[in-house]
Design a protein around this motif. Structure first.
Motif, PDB file in Angstrom:
ATOM      1  N   THR A   1       0.846  -1.204   0.000  1.00 56.51           N
ATOM      2  CA  THR A   1       0.000   0.000   0.000  1.00 56.51           C
ATOM      3  C   THR A   1       0.879   1.251   0.000  1.00 56.51           C
ATOM      4  O   THR A   1       2.089   1.180   0.237  1.00 56.51           O
ATOM      5  CB  THR A   1      -0.906  -0.007   1.243  1.00 56.51           C
ATOM      6  N   LEU A   2       0.256   2.378  -0.240  1.00 60.72           N
ATOM      7  CA  LEU A   2       0.993   3.629  -0.486  1.00 60.72           C
ATOM      8  C   LEU A   2       1.947   4.022   0.648  1.00 60.72           C
ATOM      9  O   LEU A   2       2.989   4.629   0.408  1.00 60.72           O
ATOM     10  CB  LEU A   2      -0.013   4.764  -0.744  1.00 60.72           C
ATOM     11  N   ASP A   3       1.576   3.665   1.880  1.00 61.00           N
ATOM     12  CA  ASP A   3       2.442   4.019   3.013  1.00 61.00           C
ATOM     13  C   ASP A   3       3.828   3.398   2.926  1.00 61.00           C
ATOM     14  O   ASP A   3       4.753   3.825   3.611  1.00 61.00           O
ATOM     15  CB  ASP A   3       1.755   3.584   4.327  1.00 61.00           C
ATOM     16  N   LYS A   4       4.008   2.382   2.059  1.00 62.56           N
ATOM     17  CA  LYS A   4       5.312   1.728   1.911  1.00 62.56           C
ATOM     18  C   LYS A   4       6.251   2.517   0.990  1.00 62.56           C
ATOM     19  O   LYS A   4       7.428   2.196   0.874  1.00 62.56           O
ATOM     20  CB  LYS A   4       5.148   0.311   1.345  1.00 62.56           C
ATOM     21  N   VAL A   5       5.696   3.518   0.291  1.00 63.42           N
ATOM     22  CA  VAL A   5       6.501   4.226  -0.721  1.00 63.42           C
ATOM     23  C   VAL A   5       7.206   5.428  -0.102  1.00 63.42           C
ATOM     24  O   VAL A   5       6.560   6.318   0.451  1.00 63.42           O
ATOM     25  CB  VAL A   5       5.613   4.680  -1.904  1.00 63.42           C
ATOM     26  N   ASP A   6       8.519   5.427  -0.205  1.00 58.76           N
ATOM     27  CA  ASP A   6       9.339   6.554   0.254  1.00 58.76           C
ATOM     28  C   ASP A   6       9.358   7.585  -0.884  1.00 58.76           C
ATOM     29  O   ASP A   6      10.017   7.389  -1.899  1.00 58.76           O
ATOM     30  CB  ASP A   6      10.747   6.023   0.553  1.00 58.76           C
TER      31      ASP A   6
END
Ligand SMILES: [Zn+2]
Length: 539
Positions: free
Chosen positions: A469-474
């Motif tokens: 999910t998006l929270d994993k993207v730095d």
């Protein structure tokens, strides 16, 4: 992170200091490509003699990418609003619309190219009910085994992608543990006819582990089929009950035998029960997958035309589709957003490259790189003029360089192009060649390919999983990657000489042997098509 910040600032300052004296060397956008004098040597490019113009372009790209940009919001919409997007699904159609809209908003020409996906697939309510000797039925009044209430632990399970359905309401079948499913393991397991075979797996944490997740299944499936197993229960290779979806059919066709992935902890419980009560653990499986199609699907193609050699093309690509348990952020939403952002950035510099840059978002990747295979087939007449295919498909770990697809001849050119970012450690290239992403069919056609090599970071624990999910993207890392991708595409498109030639079939035959790609292709069922010339450069 502090170290990277420092490097970035010093690089920015250094490049800005360089820029003014070189401004005149860059052709402005919208300049008439037919004007005489524009093609004069040294006017632009990133070849050995013109490396400084790459530095100047990098200096222009950096502040555009690192400054306010639509990329983060684009990616939020793709992942949170559209969500997981399996090729052939309504979500995939929305993702195509999203991509077209994002390219247009960036001022980049865009169109879609259609192809036919042979089969659509979606999961029903997959269930696995286990009958262990130490769990007694509460009621045996019904003859329908599904109606019997049994005090049994729930098995968390998903269907493997493109698995055929498995009928509900069949009699319980024995569960047989075949360990890791090697030839010896199957021999040891004995008769598996009509049984569910449980196959172990290890927790993956490296790229080779991931490769192995794809290389191992074909021979297990062969054994299970030949020896008449009813279905395969794959032990999850991710911890904490995390479910994820793979496909083991890489042709876009429905697989040959029903398969599910059982959450790791549940599968380990099952393995212990089978070990404690050999021959006495049974299960009922229901896999009501819905199969349809064929259906028309699309790749999305943005384009910035070259001013000098518009018919020569550099492709920057990433796949837009994903599995749907999560929202396909690391795989591969972040890189789809990167490709669009690279196009926006190059456009925003106001510069035009000598050659055309195409920004291609492929679909059908998770079914076996179907979209890129179809793209290569549809563009077979221009493959001689596709100068490079640059691919991003490995999440958000730091980019260390490119896998050059078995080629050493392209390395010097790539190093030159990336020289302005040398301090980022992006010039560590490798010569390996592999199946598994959208560079594959370009490689088999002899086109120079560059597949971004990234550190594993958080990719494997979330791979194809509900947690992608998006929270994993730095986002900061993604912006740095965008600079790398945009500069690579620009530099190859703008250098005076092509990055490398298109390899002949004879040269490719040597390459696939040298890299071991021949072994991968044999294991995964690509070999016959390659040998006959049905896939890849014709002999
Ligand atoms: Zn991917």
């Amino acid at each position: 992170m502090p170290r990277r910040t420092m490097l970035l600032i010093s690089l920015l300052l250094g490049l800005f200091a360089l820029a003014p004296s070189l401004t005149a060397q860059i052709p402005p956008a919208k300049q008439n490509p037919l004007l005489p004098g524009q093609n004069a040597p040294g006017s632009a490019g990133c070849s050995t003699t013109e490396a400084s113009s790459c530095a100047q372009v990098a200096a222009k790209l950096l502040p555009i990418v690192m400054g306010p940009s639509p990329m983060e919001e684009n990616l939020r919409q793709l992942t949170d609003e559209i969500g997981g997007r399996v090729t052939g699904s309504p979500e995939m159609a929305k993702a195509v619309e999203w991509a077209v809209g994002a390219f247009r908003a960036a001022g980049v020409d865009v169109h879609t190219e259609k192809y036919t996906l042979p089969v659509t697939w979606s999961e029903g309510k997959t269930e696995l009910v286990i009958y262990e000797p130490f769990h007694h039925p509460r009621s045996e009044s019904s003859k329908d085994i599904m109606q019997i209430e049994v005090d049994t632990p729930p098995m968390r399970v998903v269907s493997v992608g493109w698995s055929p359905p498995f009928p509900v309401s069949t009699k319980p079948k024995e569960v047989i543990d075949v360990a890791y499913g090697s030839d010896e393991d199957f021999k040891r397991a004995g008769n598996i006819r009509s049984a569910f075979v449980l196959v172990h797996s290890d927790i993956g944490s490296t790229w080779p582990d991931l490769l192995n997740e794809y290389l191992r299944p074909p021979s297990v499936i062969d054994h299970a089929l030949k020896e008449g197993a009813a279905a395969i229960l794959w032990m999850g290779s991710r911890e904490r009950l995390l479910l994820y979806r793979h496909t083991n059919s890489l042709s876009g066709q429905i697989d040959k035998i029903p398969q599910v992935i059982v959450a790791r902890e549940d599968a380990l419980h099952l393995a212990r029960a089978v070990a404690a009560y050999p021959g006495k653990v049974h299960a009922v499986l229901s896999v009501p997958n819905k199969i349809g199609g064929p259906i028309e699907q699309e790749n999305v193609v943005g384009e910035i035309r070259g001013y000098e050699k518009p018919d020569e093309v550099v492709i920057l690509g990433a796949h837009l589709d994903s599995w749907e348990l999560g929202t396909g952020a690391l795989d591969n939403g972040c890189n789809a957003a990167l490709v669009i952002e690279a196009a926006r950035t190059i456009k925003a510099t106001g510069l035009l490259p000598r050659r055309t840059i195409r920004f291609v978002l492929f679909s059908g990747k998770e079914q076996g790189t179907i979209g890129s295979y179809e793209y290569v087939k549809a563009h077979s007449a221009e493959l001689d003029k596709i100068r490079a295919m640059i691919n991003f498909d490995s999440g958000i770990g730091r980019v260390t360089g490119y896998s050059l697809g078995g080629r050493r001849d392209t390395e010097a050119g790539v190093r030159e192009v990336l020289k302005p970012l040398e301090s980022w450690g992006v010039n560590n290239h490798t010569y390996d060649a592999s199946f598994g992403s959208d560079n594959f069919d370009f490689l088999l056609e002899g086109v120079p390919t560059l597949d971004a090599t990234e550190e594993e970071a958080n990719y494997l624990p979330n791979y194809h999983a509900a947690s992608d999910t998006l929270d994993k993207v730095d986002m900061r890392e993604l912006k740095l990657h965008t600079v790398i991708a945009a500069l690579t595409a620009w530099g190859i498109a703008d250098r005076a000489e092509p990055l490398g030639k298109r390899l002949s079939r004879a040269e490719l035959d040597v390459l696939v042997k040298e890299t071991g790609l021949d072994q991968q292709m044999k294991l995964l069922g690509y070999w016959d098509a390659w040998q006959s010339g049905a896939r890849g450069r014709k002999p």
